[in-house]
Scaffold this motif. Structure first.
Motif, PDB file in Angstrom:
ATOM      1  N   ASP A 141       0.842  -1.201   0.000  1.00 25.28           N
ATOM      2  CA  ASP A 141       0.000   0.000   0.000  1.00 25.28           C
ATOM      3  C   ASP A 141       0.875   1.249   0.000  1.00 25.28           C
ATOM      4  OD1 ASP A 141      -2.345  -1.515   0.147  1.00 25.28           O
ATOM      5  OD2 ASP A 141      -2.362  -1.482   2.338  1.00 25.28           O
ATOM      6  N   ALA A 142       1.919   1.233   0.823  1.00 26.79           N
ATOM      7  CA  ALA A 142       2.826   2.379   0.911  1.00 26.79           C
ATOM      8  C   ALA A 142       3.521   2.614  -0.428  1.00 26.79           C
ATOM      9  CB  ALA A 142       3.859   2.152   2.020  1.00 26.79           C
ATOM     10  N   LYS A 143       3.926   1.515  -1.069  1.00 29.44           N
ATOM     11  CA  LYS A 143       4.584   1.619  -2.372  1.00 29.44           C
ATOM     12  C   LYS A 143       3.653   2.255  -3.403  1.00 29.44           C
ATOM     13  CE  LYS A 143       7.032  -1.254  -5.765  1.00 29.44           C
ATOM     14  NZ  LYS A 143       7.479  -2.633  -6.073  1.00 29.44           N
ATOM     15  N   GLN A 144       2.403   1.808  -3.417  1.00 28.61           N
ATOM     16  CA  GLN A 144       1.450   2.352  -4.380  1.00 28.61           C
ATOM     17  C   GLN A 144       1.109   3.807  -4.071  1.00 28.61           C
ATOM     18  OE1 GLN A 144       0.885   0.803  -7.125  1.00 28.61           O
ATOM     19  NE2 GLN A 144       2.056  -0.948  -6.342  1.00 28.61           N
ATOM     20  N   LEU A 145       1.081   4.170  -2.787  1.00 23.19           N
ATOM     21  CA  LEU A 145       0.831   5.557  -2.390  1.00 23.19           C
ATOM     22  C   LEU A 145       1.943   6.450  -2.927  1.00 23.19           C
ATOM     23  CD1 LEU A 145      -0.855   7.584  -0.643  1.00 23.19           C
ATOM     24  CD2 LEU A 145       0.703   7.036   1.238  1.00 23.19           C
ATOM     25  N   CYS A 146       3.185   5.994  -2.783  1.00 18.44           N
ATOM     26  CA  CYS A 146       4.323   6.764  -3.289  1.00 18.44           C
ATOM     27  C   CYS A 146       4.299   6.849  -4.811  1.00 18.44           C
ATOM     28  CB  CYS A 146       5.633   6.132  -2.816  1.00 18.44           C
ATOM     29  SG  CYS A 146       5.945   6.295  -1.048  1.00 18.44           S
ATOM     30  N   ARG A 147       3.987   5.726  -5.466  1.00 16.55           N
ATOM     31  CA  ARG A 147       3.948   5.726  -6.928  1.00 16.55           C
ATOM     32  C   ARG A 147       2.895   6.707  -7.445  1.00 16.55           C
ATOM     33  NH1 ARG A 147       3.900   0.449  -8.123  1.00 16.55           N
ATOM     34  NH2 ARG A 147       5.980   0.403  -9.048  1.00 16.55           N
ATOM     35  N   LYS A 148       1.723   6.699  -6.825  1.00 15.43           N
ATOM     36  CA  LYS A 148       0.637   7.590  -7.244  1.00 15.43           C
ATOM     37  C   LYS A 148       1.021   9.051  -7.096  1.00 15.43           C
ATOM     38  CE  LYS A 148      -4.281   8.499  -6.379  1.00 15.43           C
ATOM     39  NZ  LYS A 148      -5.471   8.120  -5.552  1.00 15.43           N
ATOM     40  N   ALA A 149       1.817   9.350  -6.063  1.00 19.53           N
ATOM     41  CA  ALA A 149       2.221  10.737  -5.808  1.00 19.53           C
ATOM     42  C   ALA A 149       3.479  11.131  -6.575  1.00 19.53           C
ATOM     43  CB  ALA A 149       2.459  10.927  -4.309  1.00 19.53           C
ATOM     44  N   GLY A 150       4.039  10.199  -7.367  1.00 19.63           N
ATOM     45  CA  GLY A 150       5.278  10.489  -8.080  1.00 19.63           C
ATOM     46  C   GLY A 150       6.473  10.526  -7.153  1.00 19.63           C
ATOM     47  N   LEU A 151       6.395   9.779  -6.054  1.00 18.62           N
ATOM     48  CA  LEU A 151       7.453   9.788  -5.049  1.00 18.62           C
ATOM     49  C   LEU A 151       8.003   8.387  -4.781  1.00 18.62           C
ATOM     50  CD1 LEU A 151       6.025  12.409  -2.523  1.00 18.62           C
ATOM     51  CD2 LEU A 151       8.137  12.596  -3.852  1.00 18.62           C
ATOM     52  N   LEU A 152       7.992   7.547  -5.810  1.00 23.34           N
ATOM     53  CA  LEU A 152       8.587   6.221  -5.669  1.00 23.34           C
ATOM     54  C   LEU A 152      10.002   6.256  -6.229  1.00 23.34           C
ATOM     55  CD1 LEU A 152       7.997   3.271  -4.782  1.00 23.34           C
ATOM     56  CD2 LEU A 152       7.487   2.795  -7.183  1.00 23.34           C
ATOM     57  N   SER A 153      10.969   5.910  -5.405  1.00 24.18           N
ATOM     58  CA  SER A 153      12.370   5.962  -5.818  1.00 24.18           C
ATOM     59  C   SER A 153      12.636   5.028  -6.994  1.00 24.18           C
ATOM     60  CB  SER A 153      13.267   5.571  -4.644  1.00 24.18           C
ATOM     61  OG  SER A 153      14.615   5.428  -5.073  1.00 24.18           O
ATOM     62  N   PRO A 154      13.489   5.431  -7.916  1.00 25.65           N
ATOM     63  CA  PRO A 154      13.835   4.567  -9.056  1.00 25.65           C
ATOM     64  C   PRO A 154      14.618   3.313  -8.651  1.00 25.65           C
ATOM     65  CG  PRO A 154      15.222   6.538  -9.024  1.00 25.65           C
ATOM     66  CD  PRO A 154      14.130   6.750  -8.016  1.00 25.65           C
ATOM     67  N   VAL A 155      15.123   3.243  -7.430  1.00 25.82           N
ATOM     68  CA  VAL A 155      15.876   2.041  -7.032  1.00 25.82           C
ATOM     69  C   VAL A 155      14.984   0.808  -7.025  1.00 25.82           C
ATOM     70  CG1 VAL A 155      17.559   3.321  -5.651  1.00 25.82           C
ATOM     71  CG2 VAL A 155      15.538   2.362  -4.530  1.00 25.82           C
ATOM     72  N   TYR A 156      13.657   1.003  -6.905  1.00 26.66           N
ATOM     73  CA  TYR A 156      12.757  -0.149  -6.881  1.00 26.66           C
ATOM     74  C   TYR A 156      12.603  -0.794  -8.257  1.00 26.66           C
ATOM     75  CZ  TYR A 156      11.805   1.191  -2.130  1.00 26.66           C
ATOM     76  OH  TYR A 156      11.966   1.486  -0.797  1.00 26.66           O
ATOM     77  N   GLU A 157      13.268  -0.228  -9.256  1.00 23.91           N
ATOM     78  CA  GLU A 157      13.292  -0.868 -10.564  1.00 23.91           C
ATOM     79  C   GLU A 157      14.284  -2.031 -10.585  1.00 23.91           C
ATOM     80  OE1 GLU A 157      14.133   2.117 -13.453  1.00 23.91           O
ATOM     81  OE2 GLU A 157      12.385   3.354 -12.925  1.00 23.91           O
ATOM     82  N   PHE A 158      15.264  -2.013  -9.647  1.00 23.02           N
ATOM     83  CA  PHE A 158      16.253  -3.100  -9.651  1.00 23.02           C
ATOM     84  C   PHE A 158      16.453  -3.749  -8.286  1.00 23.02           C
ATOM     85  CE2 PHE A 158      18.600   0.898  -9.096  1.00 23.02           C
ATOM     86  CZ  PHE A 158      19.366   0.648  -7.965  1.00 23.02           C
ATOM     87  N   THR A 159      15.706  -3.316  -7.275  1.00 29.50           N
ATOM     88  CA  THR A 159      15.804  -3.939  -5.964  1.00 29.50           C
ATOM     89  C   THR A 159      14.498  -3.739  -5.205  1.00 29.50           C
ATOM     90  OG1 THR A 159      17.075  -4.036  -3.892  1.00 29.50           O
ATOM     91  CG2 THR A 159      16.758  -1.868  -4.877  1.00 29.50           C
ATOM     92  N   ASP A 160      14.328  -4.500  -4.122  1.00 34.08           N
ATOM     93  CA  ASP A 160      13.121  -4.349  -3.310  1.00 34.08           C
ATOM     94  C   ASP A 160      13.436  -3.706  -1.965  1.00 34.08           C
ATOM     95  OD1 ASP A 160      14.536  -6.381  -2.160  1.00 34.08           O
ATOM     96  OD2 ASP A 160      12.959  -7.897  -2.322  1.00 34.08           O
TER      97      ASP A 160
END
Length: 230
Positions: A141-160
Motif C-alpha cells: 500500500d505504501a509503495k502504491q501511495l508513493c507511486r501515485k504521488a510520483g514519489l517512488l524511488s527509481p531504485v525499486y526498478e532493480f531492488t526491493d
C-alpha cells in the motif's frame, strides 16, 4: 503524505544522509538524485519543511579508523559486521538522536513502518508512532501511495530495498547494479579491500569484496556475445 491527508500534526520531515566520504553520498546515485531533485522539492511544494542531517563521520573515516584496545589493537576497523553496523550507529542513529535532544521531550516521531511489519512495530517506543500502522497501510500500500504521488524511488526498478551502496546486507542484484552502472564506486570499494592490516577481509558474512568482483567478472566472461550486447 498520510499526515497531510488525515490532518495529523506535521512540523517537518527529517532525512539523514550517510556519506561514503566527504564528497560522495552513501546513497545509490539514482536514489540520491531522486531525493534532492524530486522528493525534497515535491514535499516542500506540499508545504512540508525538510531537514537534512549528516554525521561528522563518514564510512571511510570509520573503515580506516583503528581499534584502540584488545588483541586487534592498531588494526583497521574495516567492513562493518552484518547485524551490528557501526555505520548505521555512528552515521545515522547518532545524528538523529543529537537532533532529537534539541526538540521538546514530547515531540512525536513518525516512523515509516508498515502495518504488516509486526516485528519492527514491536520495537517502537515512547513517542514513536507509525501512521502506516494507524491507517492500516501495508508495504505494498505504501509503495502504491508513493507511486501515485510520483514519489517512488527509481531504485525499486532493480531492488526491493533501499540502503547504502556499500551495505554488507546488500543483495546480489544491488551489488550487480553497482558493478554494472557505477564502476567508479565499485573501484573505491576495491581500494578499501586492498588496504593492509584490517580486522577482517570479509565484506559480508561469507565473501570479500574481491571475491564478489571476481565472481561478476567470471559471470561476464561466460556470457554469450548476444547477452553482452544486451
Amino acid at each position: 503524505m498520510l499526515a497531510l491527508e488525515h490532518g495529523e500534526p506535521l512540523d517537518e520531515a527529517v532525512y539523514c544522509e550517510v556519506m561514503f566520504d566527504k564528497t560522495i553520498s552513501g546513497e545509490v546515485p539514482e536514489h540520491r538524485d531522486f531525493i534532492y531533485h524530486t522528493a525534497i522539492p515535491k514535499l516542500e511544494r506540499m508545504g512540508v519543511k525538510v531537514r537534512v542531517l549528516c554525521a561528522e563521520k563518514t564510512y571511510v573515516d570509520l573503515f580506516t579508523g583503528t581499534v584502540t584496545r584488545g588483541p586487534k589493537k592498531g588494526m583497521l576497523r574495516a567492513f562493518p559486521i552484518c547485524g551490528r553496523c557501526y555505520v548505521q550507529r555512528d552515521c545515522k542513529i547518532r545524528p538523529f538522536r543529537q537532533y532529537q535532544r534539541t526538540l521538546p521531550p514530547d515531540t512525536v516521531q513518525y516512523i515509516g513502518i508498515a502495518y504488516d511489519e509486526w516485528e519492527r512495530l514491536l520495537r517502537l517506543t515512547g513517542q514513536q508512532v507509525s501512521l502506516l500502522e494507524k491507517y492500516h497501510f501495508t508495504e505494498e500500500d505504501a509503495k502504491q501511495l508513493c507511486r501515485k504521488a510520483g514519489l517512488l524511488s527509481p531504485v525499486y526498478e532493480f531492488t526491493d530495498r533501499g540502503g547504502c551502496w556499500f551495505c554488507p546486507n546488500g543483495k546480489k542484484k544491488e551489488l550487480r547494479h553497482l558493478y554494472d552502472h557505477h564502476p567508479d564506486l565499485w573501484a573505491r570499494m576495491l581500494e578499501l579491500q586492498a588496504l593492509p592490516g584490517k580486522v577482517s577481509e570479509k565484506f559480508n558474512r561469507t565473501e570479500s569484496f574481491s571475491d564478489i568482483d571476481e565472481r561478476f567478472r567470471m559471470e561476464d566472461a561466460q556470457k554469450s556475445p548476444c547477452e553482452k550486447a544486451a
